[in-house]
Design a protein around this motif. Structure first.
Motif, PDB file in Angstrom:
ATOM      1  N   LYS A  58      44.602  58.756  34.705  1.00  0.00           N
ATOM      2  CA  LYS A  58      45.652  58.119  33.910  1.00  0.00           C
ATOM      3  C   LYS A  58      46.638  57.476  34.859  1.00  0.00           C
ATOM      4  O   LYS A  58      47.290  58.162  35.655  1.00  0.00           O
ATOM      5  N   VAL A  59      46.749  56.156  34.797  1.00  0.00           N
ATOM      6  CA  VAL A  59      47.579  55.406  35.747  1.00  0.00           C
ATOM      7  C   VAL A  59      48.829  54.904  35.033  1.00  0.00           C
ATOM      8  O   VAL A  59      48.727  54.248  33.985  1.00  0.00           O
ATOM      9  N   PRO A  60      50.024  55.195  35.575  1.00  0.00           N
ATOM     10  CA  PRO A  60      51.247  54.681  34.955  1.00  0.00           C
ATOM     11  C   PRO A  60      51.358  53.172  35.155  1.00  0.00           C
ATOM     12  O   PRO A  60      51.234  52.670  36.268  1.00  0.00           O
ATOM     13  N   MET A  61      51.571  52.473  34.060  1.00  0.00           N
ATOM     14  CA  MET A  61      51.768  51.028  34.129  1.00  0.00           C
ATOM     15  C   MET A  61      53.261  50.754  34.051  1.00  0.00           C
ATOM     16  O   MET A  61      53.920  51.086  33.061  1.00  0.00           O
ATOM     17  N   LEU A  62      53.803  50.165  35.122  1.00  0.00           N
ATOM     18  CA  LEU A  62      55.237  49.922  35.181  1.00  0.00           C
ATOM     19  C   LEU A  62      55.609  48.714  34.340  1.00  0.00           C
ATOM     20  O   LEU A  62      54.784  47.841  34.056  1.00  0.00           O
ATOM     21  N   ASP A  63      56.872  48.660  33.979  1.00  0.00           N
ATOM     22  CA  ASP A  63      57.292  47.602  33.072  1.00  0.00           C
ATOM     23  C   ASP A  63      57.500  46.259  33.764  1.00  0.00           C
ATOM     24  O   ASP A  63      57.592  45.230  33.097  1.00  0.00           O
ATOM     25  N   SER A  64      57.559  46.264  35.119  1.00  0.00           N
ATOM     26  CA  SER A  64      57.747  44.987  35.808  1.00  0.00           C
ATOM     27  C   SER A  64      57.486  45.135  37.295  1.00  0.00           C
ATOM     28  O   SER A  64      57.453  46.252  37.843  1.00  0.00           O
ATOM     29  N   LEU A  65      57.310  44.001  37.963  1.00  0.00           N
ATOM     30  CA  LEU A  65      57.222  43.989  39.428  1.00  0.00           C
ATOM     31  C   LEU A  65      58.491  44.533  40.065  1.00  0.00           C
ATOM     32  O   LEU A  65      58.450  45.164  41.115  1.00  0.00           O
ATOM     33  N   VAL A  66      59.612  44.292  39.421  1.00  0.00           N
ATOM     34  CA  VAL A  66      60.884  44.768  39.960  1.00  0.00           C
ATOM     35  C   VAL A  66      60.866  46.287  40.072  1.00  0.00           C
ATOM     36  O   VAL A  66      61.295  46.865  41.077  1.00  0.00           O
ATOM     37  N   SER A  67      60.334  46.941  39.039  1.00  0.00           N
ATOM     38  CA  SER A  67      60.259  48.404  39.069  1.00  0.00           C
ATOM     39  C   SER A  67      59.420  48.875  40.238  1.00  0.00           C
ATOM     40  O   SER A  67      59.763  49.854  40.916  1.00  0.00           O
ATOM     41  N   ALA A  68      58.316  48.189  40.493  1.00  0.00           N
ATOM     42  CA  ALA A  68      57.452  48.563  41.617  1.00  0.00           C
ATOM     43  C   ALA A  68      58.185  48.375  42.938  1.00  0.00           C
ATOM     44  O   ALA A  68      58.098  49.207  43.844  1.00  0.00           O
ATOM     45  N   GLY A  69      58.904  47.266  43.077  1.00  0.00           N
ATOM     46  CA  GLY A  69      59.606  46.982  44.318  1.00  0.00           C
ATOM     47  C   GLY A  69      60.745  47.935  44.587  1.00  0.00           C
ATOM     48  O   GLY A  69      61.120  48.161  45.735  1.00  0.00           O
ATOM     49  N   ASN A  70      61.323  48.511  43.521  1.00  0.00           N
ATOM     50  CA  ASN A  70      62.447  49.425  43.693  1.00  0.00           C
ATOM     51  C   ASN A  70      62.017  50.837  44.074  1.00  0.00           C
ATOM     52  O   ASN A  70      62.863  51.667  44.422  1.00  0.00           O
ATOM     53  N   LEU A  71      60.715  51.116  43.992  1.00  0.00           N
ATOM     54  CA  LEU A  71      60.233  52.442  44.366  1.00  0.00           C
ATOM     55  C   LEU A  71      60.249  52.583  45.886  1.00  0.00           C
ATOM     56  O   LEU A  71      59.747  51.720  46.600  1.00  0.00           O
TER      57      LEU A  71
ATOM     58  N   PRO B   4      58.832  54.338  49.347  1.00  0.00           N
ATOM     59  CA  PRO B   4      57.429  54.639  49.642  1.00  0.00           C
ATOM     60  C   PRO B   4      56.933  55.984  49.136  1.00  0.00           C
ATOM     61  O   PRO B   4      55.799  56.096  48.700  1.00  0.00           O
ATOM     62  N   ARG B   5      57.738  57.013  49.194  1.00  0.00           N
ATOM     63  CA  ARG B   5      57.290  58.343  48.779  1.00  0.00           C
ATOM     64  C   ARG B   5      57.919  58.800  47.468  1.00  0.00           C
ATOM     65  O   ARG B   5      57.815  59.955  47.088  1.00  0.00           O
ATOM     66  N   GLU B   6      58.567  57.885  46.789  1.00  0.00           N
ATOM     67  CA  GLU B   6      59.252  58.240  45.552  1.00  0.00           C
ATOM     68  C   GLU B   6      58.267  58.253  44.387  1.00  0.00           C
ATOM     69  O   GLU B   6      57.495  57.307  44.208  1.00  0.00           O
ATOM     70  N   PRO B   7      58.278  59.295  43.577  1.00  0.00           N
ATOM     71  CA  PRO B   7      57.400  59.303  42.402  1.00  0.00           C
ATOM     72  C   PRO B   7      57.854  58.279  41.373  1.00  0.00           C
ATOM     73  O   PRO B   7      59.012  57.838  41.372  1.00  0.00           O
ATOM     74  N   VAL B   8      56.947  57.893  40.534  1.00  0.00           N
ATOM     75  CA  VAL B   8      57.264  56.919  39.490  1.00  0.00           C
ATOM     76  C   VAL B   8      58.236  57.541  38.491  1.00  0.00           C
ATOM     77  O   VAL B   8      58.053  58.672  38.041  1.00  0.00           O
ATOM     78  N   LYS B   9      59.285  56.802  38.165  1.00  0.00           N
ATOM     79  CA  LYS B   9      60.275  57.291  37.200  1.00  0.00           C
ATOM     80  C   LYS B   9      59.753  57.095  35.768  1.00  0.00           C
ATOM     81  O   LYS B   9      59.230  56.021  35.450  1.00  0.00           O
ATOM     82  N   PRO B  10      59.882  58.086  34.927  1.00  0.00           N
ATOM     83  CA  PRO B  10      59.401  57.954  33.537  1.00  0.00           C
ATOM     84  C   PRO B  10      59.982  56.742  32.816  1.00  0.00           C
ATOM     85  O   PRO B  10      59.293  56.097  32.025  1.00  0.00           O
ATOM     86  N   GLU B  11      61.230  56.408  33.145  1.00  0.00           N
ATOM     87  CA  GLU B  11      61.867  55.283  32.450  1.00  0.00           C
ATOM     88  C   GLU B  11      61.280  53.932  32.869  1.00  0.00           C
ATOM     89  O   GLU B  11      61.490  52.924  32.189  1.00  0.00           O
ATOM     90  N   ASP B  12      60.556  53.913  33.995  1.00  0.00           N
ATOM     91  CA  ASP B  12      59.938  52.663  34.444  1.00  0.00           C
ATOM     92  C   ASP B  12      58.530  52.467  33.897  1.00  0.00           C
ATOM     93  O   ASP B  12      57.934  51.407  34.103  1.00  0.00           O
ATOM     94  N   VAL B  13      57.990  53.487  33.230  1.00  0.00           N
ATOM     95  CA  VAL B  13      56.616  53.421  32.733  1.00  0.00           C
ATOM     96  C   VAL B  13      56.593  52.755  31.363  1.00  0.00           C
ATOM     97  O   VAL B  13      57.246  53.219  30.421  1.00  0.00           O
ATOM     98  N   ASP B  14      55.847  51.674  31.282  1.00  0.00           N
ATOM     99  CA  ASP B  14      55.684  50.982  30.002  1.00  0.00           C
ATOM    100  C   ASP B  14      54.654  51.698  29.137  1.00  0.00           C
ATOM    101  O   ASP B  14      54.846  51.892  27.944  1.00  0.00           O
ATOM    102  N   ARG B  15      53.546  52.096  29.744  1.00  0.00           N
ATOM    103  CA  ARG B  15      52.490  52.841  29.081  1.00  0.00           C
ATOM    104  C   ARG B  15      51.540  53.346  30.165  1.00  0.00           C
ATOM    105  O   ARG B  15      51.747  53.079  31.345  1.00  0.00           O
ATOM    106  N   TYR B  16      50.532  54.074  29.770  1.00  0.00           N
ATOM    107  CA  TYR B  16      49.517  54.541  30.708  1.00  0.00           C
ATOM    108  C   TYR B  16      48.193  53.839  30.397  1.00  0.00           C
ATOM    109  O   TYR B  16      47.881  53.565  29.235  1.00  0.00           O
ATOM    110  N   VAL B  17      47.445  53.550  31.449  1.00  0.00           N
ATOM    111  CA  VAL B  17      46.143  52.912  31.280  1.00  0.00           C
ATOM    112  C   VAL B  17      45.090  53.791  31.951  1.00  0.00           C
ATOM    113  O   VAL B  17      45.359  54.487  32.931  1.00  0.00           O
ATOM    114  N   ALA B  18      43.890  53.749  31.399  1.00  0.00           N
ATOM    115  CA  ALA B  18      42.792  54.561  31.917  1.00  0.00           C
ATOM    116  C   ALA B  18      42.014  53.779  32.962  1.00  0.00           C
ATOM    117  O   ALA B  18      41.815  52.575  32.835  1.00  0.00           O
TER     118      ALA B  18
END
Length: 263
Positions: free
Chosen positions: A128-141, A143-157
């Motif tokens: 299950k891969v978290p799909m972020l809501d934008s490129l900006v969200s990805a860039g703000n992570l 390197p070792r920071e986990p994905v923030k729940p508020e940045d997840v748009d949905r999950y994809v298989a």
């Protein structure tokens, strides 16, 4: 194959009664297992494991419905809205009876709708891969920071991906349309940040470029578009940048509702 054939292969008269003639199927199975351990068992075990996994998913679908309190019709309605394709009550009923396979994205959608964890270990390497809501969200992570729940748009298989730290993004614009047309979903391994000539990456660049999805070129060093649109130019690396991760897969949904996902 007869007894003479076996003797030529070094077999003795020990074991099943071959009667010096043609062999019954069950004797051949014994020979295959005895001669090469696992040859005959492999197919049998695979079938048994498949049936077990199917039963597990069937029971999981029933338990998920019970846990949520939803009717089959309501779950079908929510799946249709979530996945942007028609799933009727009959399809849900077949899932609970083991008469219809449950696709990876359906498993994840059912988990999200019902709150009942999906048994991904029984889904042939599905993750299950978290799909972020934008490129900006990805860039703000970081390197070792986990994905923030508020940045997840949905999950994809996804299945068949190597081990890694995966995120997914939806592609907007046509700067990479030769490989990822608008609306494509790209899978990025955050654990792979080593730049390789010709590789595809999501990078966060200081200055006006922000976070972008491009192809790396080593000589001269720059990030290049891969597009039918000649208006897109290369990104020369004059500013500091950070590689978010390497893009390993691009996927495009060309169903009737695909246009809703891309811009």
């Amino acid at each position: 194959m007869d007894a003479n054939d076996l003797r030529d292969l070094g077999w003795t008269s020990e074991g099943p009664d071959y009667r010096g003639s043609r062999f019954h199927v069950r004797y051949v199975a014994h020979i295959a297992t005895h001669r090469q351990g696992g040859v005959a068992n492999l197919v049998t075990d695979e079938c048994r494991d498949t049936r077990y996994a199917e039963r597990m998913l069937q029971e999981w679908a029933r338990d998920a419905l019970k846990h949520s309190g939803l009717s089959q019709a309501e779950l079908a309605r929510r799946l249709t809205a979530h996945l942007h394709r028609a799933i009727d009550r009959a399809a849900v009923n077949k899932m609970t009876l083991g008469k219809r396979a449950i696709a990876g994205d359906e498993m994840i959608a059912i988990e999200e709708i019902t709150g009942f964890p999906a048994p991904l270990e029984n889904a042939d390497g599905l993750i299950k891969v978290p799909m972020l809501d934008s490129l900006v969200s990805a860039g703000n992570l970081s390197p070792r920071e986990p994905v923030k729940p508020e940045d997840v748009d949905r999950y994809v298989a996804a299945s068949g991906l190597p081990p890694g730290d995966w995120i997914a993004l939806s592609v907007e614009g046509d700067s990479m349309d030769l490989v990822s047309p608008p609306g494509s979903v790209i899978f990025i391994n955050r654990a792979d940040t080593r730049l390789v000539e010709g590789g595809f990456y999501v990078v966060a660049i200081e200055g006006d470029h922000g976070t972008t999805y491009k192809r790396y070129r080593a000589s001269p060093e720059h990030f290049a578009p891969y597009s039918t649109n000649r208006d897109h130019g290369p990104v020369i690396i004059d500013d500091a940048f950070r590689v978010v991760g390497r893009v390993y897969r691009t996927m495009l949904d060309i169903g009737p509702h695909a246009s809703r996902r891309g811009k």
